[in-house]
Design an enzyme around this catalytic site. Sequence first.
Site, PDB file in Angstrom:
ATOM      1  N   ASP A  52       0.821  -1.215   0.000  1.00 20.21           N
ATOM      2  CA  ASP A  52       0.000   0.000   0.000  1.00 20.21           C
ATOM      3  C   ASP A  52       0.861   1.275   0.000  1.00 20.21           C
ATOM      4  OD1 ASP A  52      -3.251   0.371   0.983  1.00 20.21           O
ATOM      5  OD2 ASP A  52      -1.951   2.116   0.829  1.00 20.21           O
ATOM      6  N   SER A  93      -6.971   5.050  -0.582  1.00 19.31           N
ATOM      7  CA  SER A  93      -6.854   3.583  -0.548  1.00 19.31           C
ATOM      8  C   SER A  93      -8.195   2.883  -0.742  1.00 19.31           C
ATOM      9  CB  SER A  93      -6.267   3.117   0.779  1.00 19.31           C
ATOM     10  OG  SER A  93      -4.913   3.420   0.833  1.00 19.31           O
ATOM     11  N   THR A 161      -7.984  -1.407   2.530  1.00 16.82           N
ATOM     12  CA  THR A 161      -7.627  -2.351   1.464  1.00 16.82           C
ATOM     13  C   THR A 161      -8.201  -3.760   1.686  1.00 16.82           C
ATOM     14  OG1 THR A 161      -5.666  -1.034   1.042  1.00 16.82           O
ATOM     15  CG2 THR A 161      -5.707  -3.238   0.064  1.00 16.82           C
ATOM     16  N   HIS A 292       3.445   8.345   4.574  1.00 14.31           N
ATOM     17  CA  HIS A 292       2.749   9.508   5.151  1.00 14.31           C
ATOM     18  C   HIS A 292       3.676  10.241   6.131  1.00 14.31           C
ATOM     19  CE1 HIS A 292      -1.312   9.429   3.576  1.00 14.31           C
ATOM     20  NE2 HIS A 292      -1.444   8.141   3.849  1.00 14.31           N
ATOM     21  N   HIS A 430      -0.879  11.229  -0.355  1.00 17.45           N
ATOM     22  CA  HIS A 430      -0.761  10.360  -1.527  1.00 17.45           C
ATOM     23  C   HIS A 430      -0.364  11.181  -2.753  1.00 17.45           C
ATOM     24  CE1 HIS A 430      -3.761   7.198   0.260  1.00 17.45           C
ATOM     25  NE2 HIS A 430      -2.706   7.417   1.026  1.00 17.45           N
TER      26      HIS A 430
HETATM   27 ZN   LIG Z   1      -3.432   2.943  -0.054  1.00 19.09          ZN
END
Ligand SMILES: [Zn+2]
Length: 550
Positions: A52, A93, A161, A292, A430
């Site tokens: 991820d 996500s 996810t 992040h 992101h």
């Molecule tokens: Zn993600």
Amino acid sequence: MNLKNKKVIALIALIATISSPMYSATTKKNNTVKENVIENKKVKNVILLIPDGQSMGGLTLARWYNGGAPLAVDEITSGLVRTYNADTPIADSAPAGTAMATGYKTNTKYVGVMPSVTGMYNVPSISDENKQKPMASILEAAKLSGKSTGIVATSNIQHATPADFTSHFPDRNQYEILGEQQVYNRIDVALGAGYKYLLGENRKDKEDLISELKTMGYDVVRTDEEMKKSKSTKIYGLFADDALAYEMDRETNRSSEPSLQEMTEKAISTLSQDKDGFFLMVEGSKVDWAAHANDPIAIISDILAFDKAVKTALDFAKKDGNTVVIVATDHGNGGITIGNKDTSSNYDKVPLSTFIDPLKKAKLTGEGIEEKFNTDKSNIKEVMSEYYGINDLTNEEVEAIKNTKKGSMNYTVGPMISKRAYIGWTTNGHTGEDVPLHVYHPKNMELKGTVQNTDIAKYMANVLGVDLDKTTDLLYNNVINTITNKKITYTWKNDDFVNPELLIETNGKKISIPAYKDYYFVNGKKVQSKGVNVFINKDKFFVSKDILNL
Ligand SMILES: [Zn+2]
């Protein structure tokens, strides 16, 4: 009709007559080729692995940190993935995973449901009727076709996810609702964290889903030892309340947790006992959290841990000869680069060691180091020296560590290490660039090129020989529409989100449908359904066709 037209028609007829036998021979040949392609493409098992929030820069950095030789994933690189949402260029996500699970792009926070807003390139517009409608996932389609299913994550399994493959709701933060749907979706193997969201004492509906799992016949395990010992084909392994530790911190801080590779190994060895095959989703969840925080150590830690899980999956697939392995992240994050503003004028002269040596000195991630500081933070210099080899902290840096709130130390020390290793970052959020795609197919029929994230779902359905749209038609029908159209009266037992239940009287039958369960009641008698009843709101309550037929 004049003579000229008559001649043209005659000529066309003549050409058609001459060419038709040849034409049908070609069609027949094409059809056989097509059928052979479909047959060759089909496999029994699919393993999808998602690191991820892994940007390309993180992967390259992890490879150099590891010595520079190719990683397991490098062997199967096959293209690029476009990750955008239905309405915006940078993905969250929840919609990005939904696209990979269902074949449909959707909106921020949406888990396994249709979008409310569209507008981006090649995203079909949405009718009011279909907004927030659940869509079957590849896991659900595989399950209905008789295969075993599994999810593995290093976050809580109710996180966006893994939830995308196992539940449906337009808000990723509703862990209790998503977790309940997962339980009743009867996934064979679920390994990760998130124990507290299933405990009755913590839940608004007071249902103890841990004891429900045990009643359903699951082996519920809490440590790596218990996991390895379990002989059950139905396992729920929840090794922490919220999330597992980063791989680099695991031995020091949380030694009873399994690694991502160990969980993947257990999932594969358990699911592969099913002769009908299996679908497994594995997420390296905290690569995203590290990005992040702009923490390069945590990124490297969990990209390398993830790559070991990829190797486990690939080794199985090559031996098995009937398994497709796909690796793709859901989106970029952090904008990580090797080289930053401080290397603007000398980037081509900086040796590898300048980037890697400061990183190699680190013994814990920015999250793992937090508990090494004492409460009054009087040992900052000692801890930073011992665990990071940093002996030149500025006064501002000492102050910053001192003032860091609990739970966000990685946001403070990550950038300090990055600066010393000339690692650049552009954001704590992101990013919208394409991401790499890696695919292994035993007969070399990989998904290739620059593809959409939705193509991954379609490819998986293709190789498993299942139909996602047909599965949606079977599992998710709005019962409120049907009973309103037929003028059948109904009432709600609860219409908040804590256990809503729909009560209907028709043909002398009393039917009650509880939300987020995979059963209903006819005249008080419990009947098993094909799927989970998904309550979105009082106008949108989706149930499987078997209930609708009543
Ligand atoms: Zn993600």
